[in-house]
Motif scaffolding. Structure first.
Motif, PDB file in Angstrom:
ATOM      1  N   UNK A  30       0.810  -1.212   0.000  1.00  0.00           N
ATOM      2  CA  UNK A  30       0.000   0.000   0.000  1.00  0.00           C
ATOM      3  C   UNK A  30       0.841   1.259   0.000  1.00  0.00           C
ATOM      4  N   UNK A  31       1.926   1.247   0.774  1.00  0.00           N
ATOM      5  CA  UNK A  31       2.837   2.395   0.788  1.00  0.00           C
ATOM      6  C   UNK A  31       3.429   2.636  -0.597  1.00  0.00           C
ATOM      7  N   UNK A  32       3.815   1.540  -1.251  1.00  0.00           N
ATOM      8  CA  UNK A  32       4.420   1.653  -2.581  1.00  0.00           C
ATOM      9  C   UNK A  32       3.395   2.130  -3.604  1.00  0.00           C
ATOM     10  N   UNK A  75      -4.839  -1.151   2.380  1.00  0.00           N
ATOM     11  CA  UNK A  75      -5.605   0.077   2.551  1.00  0.00           C
ATOM     12  C   UNK A  75      -5.016   0.992   3.595  1.00  0.00           C
ATOM     13  N   UNK A  76      -4.593   0.428   4.717  1.00  0.00           N
ATOM     14  CA  UNK A  76      -4.017   1.264   5.771  1.00  0.00           C
ATOM     15  C   UNK A  76      -2.660   1.830   5.361  1.00  0.00           C
ATOM     16  N   UNK A 110      -0.088   7.298   3.751  1.00  0.00           N
ATOM     17  CA  UNK A 110       0.589   8.279   2.904  1.00  0.00           C
ATOM     18  C   UNK A 110      -0.363   9.412   2.539  1.00  0.00           C
ATOM     19  N   UNK A 111      -1.560   9.061   2.093  1.00  0.00           N
ATOM     20  CA  UNK A 111      -2.493  10.072   1.576  1.00  0.00           C
ATOM     21  C   UNK A 111      -2.953  11.041   2.648  1.00  0.00           C
ATOM     22  N   UNK A 166       8.722  10.632   2.081  1.00  0.00           N
ATOM     23  CA  UNK A 166       9.193  10.462   3.460  1.00  0.00           C
ATOM     24  C   UNK A 166       8.202   9.637   4.280  1.00  0.00           C
ATOM     25  N   UNK A 167       6.913   9.683   3.927  1.00  0.00           N
ATOM     26  CA  UNK A 167       5.941   8.823   4.607  1.00  0.00           C
ATOM     27  C   UNK A 167       6.279   7.357   4.360  1.00  0.00           C
TER      28      UNK A 167
END
Length: 411
Positions: free
Chosen positions: A70-72, A124-125, A130-131, A361-362
């Motif tokens: 999800x981060x990616x 999702x989390x 990030x968002x 950075x997130x």
């Protein structure tokens, strides 16, 4: 006294800015609520599925893998549909994942269904992490005062609410599937309502629905990837990496270190972790005004010193009161680096560039938060849990040395 560089005159009405800020508060809260709801019902799910400790670890790992994916994927999703619609989409994904976990864990006893649910939940989390930070940094800039630490405190408020509701559900023998389904419904409805108060911002990938031409999403994603060449941004990432590593490791290992490392009982370990969570949440609630007064660099350096001192007390002290003091200082020390790093990354004139920088950075911070604890576990297996935590001392000190990268730009 240092004036924050984001303290520019707001371009929106105060009521609109306040509604925007409160919407992001709500999304942070919902993320924390979802996480605590699943974690608090883990023992019941384990018993229903008849899992061993190793089996529990493996299904948790699938959630972590989903989070990293999800981060990616978050920058790609923002480039495609924007942060505003992206937050709705991924929190609804979290809700669907929770339903899968609840049904698979307590109705049909299906490990594959639970794993699928955790992958969706983690994805999702990870993406919403990030968002919501990208949106939070933008809201903070237009508000003209530091609110990112308070936004992160709302995540903690969400975890407290989620844990409390889970405890109540367990006390009244509410089935896991019913509890998690109710939480899922709340998540889906609340995020759809909340994002209505988030303004449309083309620089964050939102479609303004006008005739103005937009860059193709492939161009936008390339622009978001180009920020990784910025040395100053990578140093901000070092600050966040060190402190997120320390925070994530505390969440997973502090209570166990009190028991296995210092020889106290499990009740004391749980109480010490509660002290840590109170310290970090309190520091985030109060930290904004100190950042506005003294500046980011001074606060990050101070937090590094406080954190190193606290962690050293925790590792080397034996008296209970010293462990409590060390735990409090540890929590305070790693409380502000993540939200301050978000603000620093967003501190550039180009808002599209700012969104890409916050996203970058997130990803660094959350990956450290997820990857750090397993590494501490590996080292602890070979050298002892308290000795493994010496790594955290070095990383927190390194974060303090990299603090000048977060300096405010001139107004």
């Amino acid at each position: 006294m240092t004036t924050p560089s984001h303290a520019a005159q707001p371009t929106r009405a105060r009521r609109e800015l306040t509604a925007w800020r409160n919407a992001i508060f709500a999304i942070f809260f919902l993320s924390g609520l979802s996480l605590a709801s699943w974690v608090a019902r883990l023992p019941a799910i384990r018993d229903d599925l008849h899992l061993s400790t190793q089996g529990v670890g493996l299904i948790i790992l699938t959630g972590s893998i989903g989070s990293i994916l999800g981060l990616i994927a978050a920058p790609w999703l923002m480039a495609r549909i924007g942060a505003r619609h992206g937050m709705s989409a991924v929190l609804v994904t979290v809700a669907v994942g929770l339903v899968f976990v609840g049904v698979g864990g307590s109705v049909i006893s299906s490990v594959p269904l639970v794993v699928a649910g955790l992958v969706l939940f983690g994805f999702g989390n990870g993406a919403v992490d990030v968002m919501m930070n990208v949106e939070g940094a933008e809201a903070e800039r237009e508000l003209g005062k530091t609110v990112m630490p308070l936004m992160h405190a709302f995540f903690s408020f969400g975890t407290v609410a989620g844990a409390g509701l889970a405890a109540a559900a367990s006390a009244i023998a509410l089935p896991v599937w019913a509890h998690l389904s109710v939480i899922s419904l709340v998540l889906a409805i609340a995020v759809v309502v909340a994002v209505r108060f988030v303004p449309v911002r083309e620089e964050l990938g939102d479609d303004p629905h006008d005739d103005a031409p937009r860059d193709p999403w492939t161009v936008r994603i390339k622009r978001s990837l180009s920020v990784w060449a910025d040395a100053r941004l990578l140093l901000i990432g070092v600050v966040m990496l060190g402190m997120s590593f320390a925070e994530g490791s505390a969440n997973d290992w502090l209570a166990l270190a009190v028991v296995d490392g210092h020889g106290y009982d499990e009740t004391t370990g749980a109480a010490m972790f509660t002290v840590f969570t109170i310290a970090i949440t309190g520091a985030r609630v109060l930290g904004g005004r100190f950042i506005d007064r003294f500046g980011r660099v001074a606060m990050l350096r101070s937090m590094s010193i406080i954190g190193v001192a606290g962690l050293a007390l925790f590792i080397f002290a034996s008296e209970p009161w010293l462990l409590i003091v060390g735990t409090v200082l540890w929590g305070i020390g790693c409380s502000l680096a993540f939200p301050v790093g978000m603000s620093a990354a967003a501190d550039v004139p180009d808002r599209a560039d700012a969104a890409a920088r916050v996203s970058a950075v997130a990803m660094i911070g959350y990956c450290a938060f997820l990857v750090g604890p397993p590494l501490i576990g590996f080292l602890g297996e070979h050298f002892g849990i308290l000795n493994a935590m010496l790594v955290l001392l070095g990383l927190m000190a390194l974060a303090g040395l990299a603090a000048p990268a977060a300096r405010e730009r001139s107004r």
